[in-house]
Design a protein around this motif. Structure first.
Motif, short mmCIF file in Angstrom:
data_model
loop_
_atom_site.label_atom_id
_atom_site.label_comp_id
_atom_site.label_asym_id
_atom_site.label_seq_id
_atom_site.Cartn_x
_atom_site.Cartn_y
_atom_site.Cartn_z
N MET A 1 0.80 -1.23 0.03
CA MET A 1 0.00 0.05 -0.17
C MET A 1 0.93 1.23 -0.08
N GLU A 2 0.37 2.13 -0.74
CA GLU A 2 1.27 3.60 -0.78
C GLU A 2 0.33 4.55 -0.88
N ARG A 3 0.53 5.60 -0.01
CA ARG A 3 -0.47 6.79 0.06
C ARG A 3 -0.15 7.67 -0.88
N GLU A 4 -1.41 8.48 -1.26
CA GLU A 4 -1.06 9.54 -2.34
C GLU A 4 -1.72 10.79 -1.82
N SER A 5 -0.96 11.69 -1.63
CA SER A 5 -1.64 12.99 -1.20
C SER A 5 -2.69 13.59 -2.07
N VAL B 1 -9.00 17.28 -7.76
CA VAL B 1 -10.18 16.67 -6.77
C VAL B 1 -11.16 17.58 -6.50
N GLY B 2 -12.44 17.19 -7.07
CA GLY B 2 -13.37 18.25 -7.14
C GLY B 2 -14.91 17.37 -6.67
N VAL B 3 -15.60 17.90 -5.84
CA VAL B 3 -17.01 17.07 -5.61
C VAL B 3 -18.03 18.01 -5.55
N TYR B 4 -18.92 17.68 -6.39
CA TYR B 4 -20.04 18.71 -6.68
C TYR B 4 -21.56 18.11 -5.87
N THR B 5 -22.08 18.70 -5.00
CA THR B 5 -23.21 18.40 -4.52
C THR B 5 -24.36 19.53 -4.40
N SER B 6 -25.50 19.08 -4.38
CA SER B 6 -26.61 20.06 -4.16
C SER B 6 -27.29 20.34 -2.83
N GLY B 7 -27.33 21.51 -2.46
CA GLY B 7 -27.94 21.81 -0.85
C GLY B 7 -29.04 20.99 -0.36
N LYS B 8 -30.18 20.65 -1.52
CA LYS B 8 -31.28 19.83 -0.97
C LYS B 8 -31.22 18.61 -0.63
N GLY B 9 -30.06 17.97 -1.63
CA GLY B 9 -29.82 16.66 -1.64
C GLY B 9 -28.58 16.23 -0.64
N SER B 10 -28.45 17.05 0.25
CA SER B 10 -27.11 16.77 1.01
C SER B 10 -27.48 16.99 2.46
N SER B 11 -26.85 16.12 3.18
CA SER B 11 -27.12 16.13 4.65
C SER B 11 -25.98 16.26 5.49
N ALA B 12 -26.21 16.42 6.82
CA ALA B 12 -25.04 16.85 7.55
C ALA B 12 -23.97 15.66 7.54
N VAL C 1 -14.74 15.10 3.39
CA VAL C 1 -13.42 14.20 3.71
C VAL C 1 -13.04 13.69 2.46
N LEU C 2 -13.76 13.25 1.33
CA LEU C 2 -13.13 12.61 0.23
C LEU C 2 -12.60 13.68 -0.50
N ALA C 3 -13.00 15.15 -0.49
CA ALA C 3 -12.40 16.15 -1.25
C ALA C 3 -10.94 16.60 -0.63
N ASP C 4 -10.49 16.11 -0.05
CA ASP C 4 -9.45 16.57 1.05
C ASP C 4 -8.49 16.95 0.08
N GLY C 5 -7.87 18.19 -0.05
CA GLY C 5 -6.88 18.68 -1.14
C GLY C 5 -7.43 19.19 -2.34
N VAL D 1 -10.64 12.57 14.88
CA VAL D 1 -10.73 13.97 14.03
C VAL D 1 -10.43 13.74 12.49
N LEU D 2 -11.01 13.85 11.44
CA LEU D 2 -10.82 13.70 10.20
C LEU D 2 -10.13 15.11 9.46
N ASN D 3 -9.18 14.92 8.48
CA ASN D 3 -8.97 15.93 7.81
C ASN D 3 -9.88 16.30 6.70
N SER D 4 -10.00 17.62 6.47
CA SER D 4 -11.04 18.35 5.51
C SER D 4 -10.37 19.54 4.73
N ARG D 5 -9.05 19.35 4.42
CA ARG D 5 -8.51 20.68 3.80
C ARG D 5 -8.79 20.98 2.65
N SER D 6 -10.14 21.49 2.34
CA SER D 6 -10.68 21.87 1.21
C SER D 6 -11.35 23.17 1.20
N SER D 7 -11.52 23.65 -0.22
CA SER D 7 -12.08 25.01 -0.44
C SER D 7 -13.42 24.50 -0.75
N VAL D 8 -14.29 25.84 -0.26
CA VAL D 8 -15.81 25.35 -0.64
C VAL D 8 -16.36 26.73 -1.59
#
Length: 556
Positions: free
Chosen positions: A299-303, A399-410, A433-437, A475-482
């Motif tokens: 296993m190799e980690r990728e940033s 790394v990009g994740v697109y979501t809609s406000g009505k279809g998203s929960s906490a 969390v999946l969009a970290d970075g 604690v999970l990392n979430s280093r992403s822009s919104v």
């Protein structure tokens, strides 16, 4: 003998590069690629023999002659037990698993440049072969001990034996420890002898053996869930995931949200109640369809995918020439969504450009950390291309994740705690969390429920997600822009009301955004005609696209 108390089988590992194996022996590399389940245990046994030889040489150099003789006899005892396994079994059955494997068992971890195989491409022809699969870890189960060799004893005649991972028993034909610790499947059980193997089996009755837990050998095992990276999922498809089993030196190496590249053996196991993990034998009449899983051997980690990008020398030279131009900022922001025209889009494009590039994280001398990612909010009237900006940003970002406000929960945005089939809880990362970075684009931001919107406060400012649910505290990392888009309270911006009355968002969430744009659709005939000409030019062909953009940005 004395060092076995300090021996830990979970920390004894070496790394082997496939390229080095191919240089040494091409036939061995072919065996390793096509039948790794048979080749790896033999390689681990050879590594154990090499380690035993090195230890023997070291002891011979530092010990006296009589001590050397005793250590040589101790070292040769497992080999003698293996050689006499087909005989009466008097010698091999008296050795405990720790005496057989203690101090000389080594886990071999592979690495190398294989062609990546997407998770959705794994089929029946890939079974029992070596694969290299990229993905992202979305959930982790707790670390469990798994028995690699059992010590059993008859309840009547006290005959003691050792059961190995392939369910062979010491002292019988085929019962040997030569396959090492890596020969058994992570989800396979042990089959105990139905009859006593002692001198008088008739007197002991059926199923006389019981397990001695203190003399068994256990190693760490963990099950993970590997999912396709969001940018690799085809449009309209659900992301595929597969069960992953790691053991010994690979446990607790990848928390949820980690992008990894695994070298694994594609295998099968029974997922029904009768033939599941830990059962002695499959249930009669069980389904012939099995569940696929990956048994990880490296296993190799990728940033991020940006670090794995490769550019040709011509592209690198083009980047250098572009960086020397004084108008590089103007060139780059004009390249952001060039099909969207208008004077109001100039500053928005500059902001999205800064968001895509990001800033630099700072760590102050007192240990405080300042985030470097930029958060942008587009608030305004409908039909002003807010959603198109969000789609473009997620498509361009590595790394990009697109979501809609009505279809998203906490829980879907941050993280959730899920109960598995065995009743245990494990952590599953959400979109941030999946969009970290990378970036997270949230459309219809004002339509979100306030309770769900509060959940991303910590992720936007501290860039972490804290979880304290069902006994799981982490604690999970979430280093992403919104990048968020929202509409005013009444659907359109009301000029007769103040800005605070038009914006239906709390000040706590507004303070998390570094740049807030009020996008207004001004009712002006000349401006509308300009937009119509640009839209018509985009639809007619690429020739009208450049002219429409130039006229739109220059005339307004």
């Amino acid at each position: 003998g004395g060092g076995l108390g300090d021996w830990n089988p979970n920390r004894s590992c070496i790394h082997a590069d496939l390229a080095h194996v191919g240089e040494y022996d091409a036939a061995l590399l072919g065996q390793l690629l096509n039948r790794p389940g048979e080749a790896l245990p033999v390689m681990e046994m050879a590594a154990a023999d090499a380690l035993r030889t090195l230890l023997y040489a070291a002891e011979r150099g530092n010990a006296s002659a009589d001590e050397v003789g005793r250590s040589a006899m101790d070292d040769d005892a497992p080999e003698g037990a293996e050689g006499g396994a087909a005989g009466s079994g008097s010698g091999g059955s008296n050795l405990t698993p720790r005496q057989l494997f203690g101090g000389t068992s080594i886990q071999i971890l592979l690495r190398g440049n294989l062609a990546p195989t997407p998770l959705r491409s794994i089929q029946s022809r890939h079974m029992n072969t070596l694969l290299k699969c990229p993905g992202i870890i979305i959930s982790c189960a707790r670390v469990r001990p798994r028995a690699m060799a059992l010590r059993i004893r008859c309840a009547k005649c006290l005959d003691t034996r050792t059961v190995f991972g392939n369910s062979t028993v010491s002292g019988t034909s085929g019962g040997s420890a030569t396959m090492g610790l890596g020969s058994s499947s992570p989800f396979s059980g042990f089959s105990l002898p139905p009859r006593c193997l002692g001198p008088n089996p008739q007197e002991c009755g059926p199923a006389p053996y019981a397990v001695l837990p203190d003399d068994c050998l256990f190693v760490d095992q963990q099950t993970l869930k590997l999912q396709e990276a969001p940018e690799m999922v085809p449009t309209g498809e659900m992301p595929r995931s597969v069960l992953v089993a790691v053991e010994r030196g690979l446990v607790d190496k990848a928390p949820p949200g980690t992008r990894v590249m695994v070298l694994a053996i594609a295998s099968l196991f029974n997922n029904n109640g009768g033939g599941g993990a830990g059962s002695k034998r499959p249930a009669p009449g069980s389904s012939p369809t099995k569940t696929a899983y990956l048994r990880v051997v490296g296993m190799e980690r990728e940033s991020s995918t940006a670090d794995a990008a490769r550019f040709s020398p011509a592209e690198e030279e083009a980047f250098r020439q572009l960086s020397r131009r004084p108008d590089v900022y103007d060139i780059l922001y004009r390249s952001v969504a060039p099909s969207i025209s208008g004077s109001y889009t100039v500053d928005i494009k500059k902001a999205i450009l800064c968001l895509l590039f990001g800033g630099s994280r700072k760590r102050l001398p007192d240990g405080m950390r300042l985030r470097g990612d930029i958060n942008v909010l587009l608030l305004g009237d409908p039909s002003t291309a807010k959603s198109q900006f969000l789609k473009f940003a997620t498509r361009v970002a590595p790394v990009g994740v697109y979501t809609s406000g009505k279809g998203s929960s906490a829980a879907g945005l941050t993280a959730s705690v899920v109960k598995d089939a065995r009743g245990e809880f494990y952590l599953e990362g959400g979109a941030m969390v999946l969009a970290d970075g990378g970036i997270v684009a949230i459309d219809e931001f004002d339509k979100m429920r306030p309770a769900d919107r509060v959940a991303i406060h910590e992720a936007m400012e501290q860039q972490t997600i804290s979880i304290a649910k069902a006994g799981i505290t982490t604690v999970l990392n979430s280093r992403s822009s919104v990048l968020a888009a929202a509409n005013p309270v009444f659907g359109r911006y009301d000029d007769l009301k103040s800005a605070s009355e038009n914006i239906d968002l709390m000040s706590t969430i507004l303070s998390r955004f570094d740049l807030i744009f009020l996008v207004r659709d001004v009712r002006d005939e000349a401006r509308d005609r300009m937009i119509c000409r640009h839209v018509m030019g985009v639809h007619i062909g690429s020739g009208g696209r450049g002219g429409g953009e130039g006229g739109g940005s220059g005339g307004l």
